[in-house]
Design an enzyme around this catalytic site. Sequence first.
Site, PDB file in Angstrom:
ATOM      1  N   LYS A   1      -6.146  -2.124   8.425  1.00  0.00           N
ATOM      2  CA  LYS A   1      -7.112  -3.510   7.516  1.00  0.00           C
ATOM      3  C   LYS A   1      -6.529  -2.935   6.222  1.00  0.00           C
ATOM      4  O   LYS A   1      -6.238  -3.627   5.630  1.00  0.00           O
ATOM      5  CB  LYS A   1      -8.548  -3.402   8.149  1.00  0.00           C
ATOM      6  CG  LYS A   1      -8.924  -4.052   9.303  1.00  0.00           C
ATOM      7  CD  LYS A   1      -8.113  -5.252   9.361  1.00  0.00           C
ATOM      8  CE  LYS A   1      -7.924  -5.868  10.982  1.00  0.00           C
ATOM      9  NZ  LYS A   1      -6.982  -6.680  11.227  1.00  0.00           N
TER      10      LYS A   1
ATOM     11  N   HIS B   1     -22.330  -9.299  12.387  1.00  0.00           N
ATOM     12  CA  HIS B   1     -20.597 -10.688  12.587  1.00  0.00           C
ATOM     13  C   HIS B   1     -20.336 -11.091  13.799  1.00  0.00           C
ATOM     14  O   HIS B   1     -19.412 -10.986  14.358  1.00  0.00           O
ATOM     15  CB  HIS B   1     -19.507  -8.639  12.898  1.00  0.00           C
ATOM     16  CG  HIS B   1     -20.331  -8.347  11.338  1.00  0.00           C
ATOM     17  ND1 HIS B   1     -20.399  -8.507  10.109  1.00  0.00           N
ATOM     18  CD2 HIS B   1     -20.924  -6.557  11.352  1.00  0.00           C
ATOM     19  CE1 HIS B   1     -20.596  -7.075   9.472  1.00  0.00           C
ATOM     20  NE2 HIS B   1     -21.198  -6.514  10.282  1.00  0.00           N
TER      21      HIS B   1
ATOM     22  N   GLU C   1     -13.691  -0.698  -0.627  1.00  0.00           N
ATOM     23  CA  GLU C   1     -13.703  -1.944  -0.948  1.00  0.00           C
ATOM     24  C   GLU C   1     -15.570  -2.052  -1.907  1.00  0.00           C
ATOM     25  O   GLU C   1     -16.793  -1.403  -1.528  1.00  0.00           O
ATOM     26  CB  GLU C   1     -13.940  -3.059  -0.326  1.00  0.00           C
ATOM     27  CG  GLU C   1     -12.575  -3.541   0.023  1.00  0.00           C
ATOM     28  CD  GLU C   1     -12.347  -4.804   0.546  1.00  0.00           C
ATOM     29  OE1 GLU C   1     -14.033  -5.128   1.288  1.00  0.00           O
ATOM     30  OE2 GLU C   1     -11.300  -5.008   1.685  1.00  0.00           O
TER      31      GLU C   1
ATOM     32  N   ARG D   1      -4.608 -14.564  16.082  1.00  0.00           N
ATOM     33  CA  ARG D   1      -5.179 -14.920  17.078  1.00  0.00           C
ATOM     34  C   ARG D   1      -5.473 -16.397  17.161  1.00  0.00           C
ATOM     35  O   ARG D   1      -5.353 -16.559  15.828  1.00  0.00           O
ATOM     36  CB  ARG D   1      -5.586 -14.590  18.199  1.00  0.00           C
ATOM     37  CG  ARG D   1      -7.078 -14.127  17.428  1.00  0.00           C
ATOM     38  CD  ARG D   1      -8.178 -13.902  18.002  1.00  0.00           C
ATOM     39  NE  ARG D   1      -9.327 -13.758  16.690  1.00  0.00           N
ATOM     40  CZ  ARG D   1     -10.014 -12.941  16.439  1.00  0.00           C
ATOM     41  NH1 ARG D   1      -9.474 -11.129  16.415  1.00  0.00           N
ATOM     42  NH2 ARG D   1     -11.247 -12.976  15.612  1.00  0.00           N
TER      43      ARG D   1
END
Length: 449
Positions: free
Chosen positions: A116, A235, A200, A295
């Site tokens: 990532k 999540h 971040e 996906r």
Amino acid sequence: MFSKLLIANRGEIARRINAVARGMGLATVAVYSDADQKLPFVREASESVRIGPPPAKESYLNAAAILEAAKRTGAEAIHPGYGFLSESAEFARACAEAGLRFVGPPPEAMARMKDKSQARRLVQAAGVPVVPGSADVLPDAAAAVAEAERVGYPILCKAAGGGGGIGMAVAKDAAELEKAFRQCADRARAAFGREGVYLERYFPAPRHIEVQVLGDHHGRLIHCLERECSIQRRHQKVVEEAGSPLFLGGAHEQTRQRMFQAALAAARAFGYANAGTVEFLYSDGEFYFIEMNARLQVEHPVTELTTGVDLVGWQLRVAAGEPISIRQEDVRRTGAAIEHRIYAEDPVKFFPSPGTITAFRAPSLEGVRLDAGYEEGSAVTPYYDPLVAKLIVFGASRDQAIDRSRAALEKLVIEGIKTNIPLHRRVVSDPAFRAGLLNTHFLEEHARA
Ligand code: MV4
């Protein structure tokens, strides 16, 4: 087009892929574990092959058993669905080596997206806005503290090997960051066997908006507008919509168009083909790339219903080498769609709730569809994702879709297991949901029991 497709997945998505493939005249092969033998997805395929015992590692993640099933049945292509092997570049490569079409992006594109932090660098170089953060993974907590001075607090530590929020840890100052960095590295090692951590700036209450993209192997790439998936718990997405209520009535149209262009630029930077999703955070008028998913997503039906684009059908045609014949200017949204993920879980404590479904009655209402992996009499086992069904509702307007959702959720009956249907009823009755005032903390503040 190939003539026989193996579906390397289970439950509602296996049924959905099967229905599309059969409708295109293909024969299908279901693969199943011992826990799933009696489920509808096995019965509905043209033929089925047992691949192993219930644990996913020995069945739906067992690449060798799946490739063997394809060989034995003469399947020419494999659709991985979502989860399981869907984002494994190694599996995509193994398919190619076995002479099978993998219904997904090229393995090289999958590999570019997997890390990532690397993905961030790649899209940033292509001009896509990313969250302010570190350019790379950091060697230790001291390096993280130094980097955080530049980025600014609060800071979110993310696992490069992860995605989907696994391992994330927040820090509001340097003392917290020392701890958060180690915690994130430890979780990353446990979950992915790799401990790379990047930083971040942390947005406390962003919206999660994603853009569907679709590319072919002839250099054509289109986007199919946005979805909003802000309503989630730990999540796990709970409610998804197309389009985002943020953009209702033409609001923020320039931002929206820039987000679409950013999604296309990101997909191009990865060398993407087939169906994929570019995820953004939106906060205070700005959007930021967070990751790309290689996906078909669980929530793809809300895009299909509002754009008329048959995403699963195009996945198969693209994998067979066909060019995409849809022009970008012909992708327009009509109406609004909402997906409610019905999970087998205790509605109060949120523990999984396996068991046998003793009653299952889908509402018969205009604009309402139920994509279920189970039926009356099915056993919901603890081995896999607790998703039992997706209630998908279309309306000419968002308000009509919400009204239909309310009616459908009132009528939907699932007995024998506990489900989160009561939570969905509260969401669609909540004035903040009706007003489209969503962020990733919605369920902590609204629709409470
Ligand atoms: C974030 C964030 C706030 N700030 N990044 C969670 C899943 C993963 N794809 C990225 N996630 C987040 N990244 C920064 N810099 C908040 C989240 C987040 C979130 C994102 C999307 C959907 C639901 C979420 C729930 C909690 C946190």
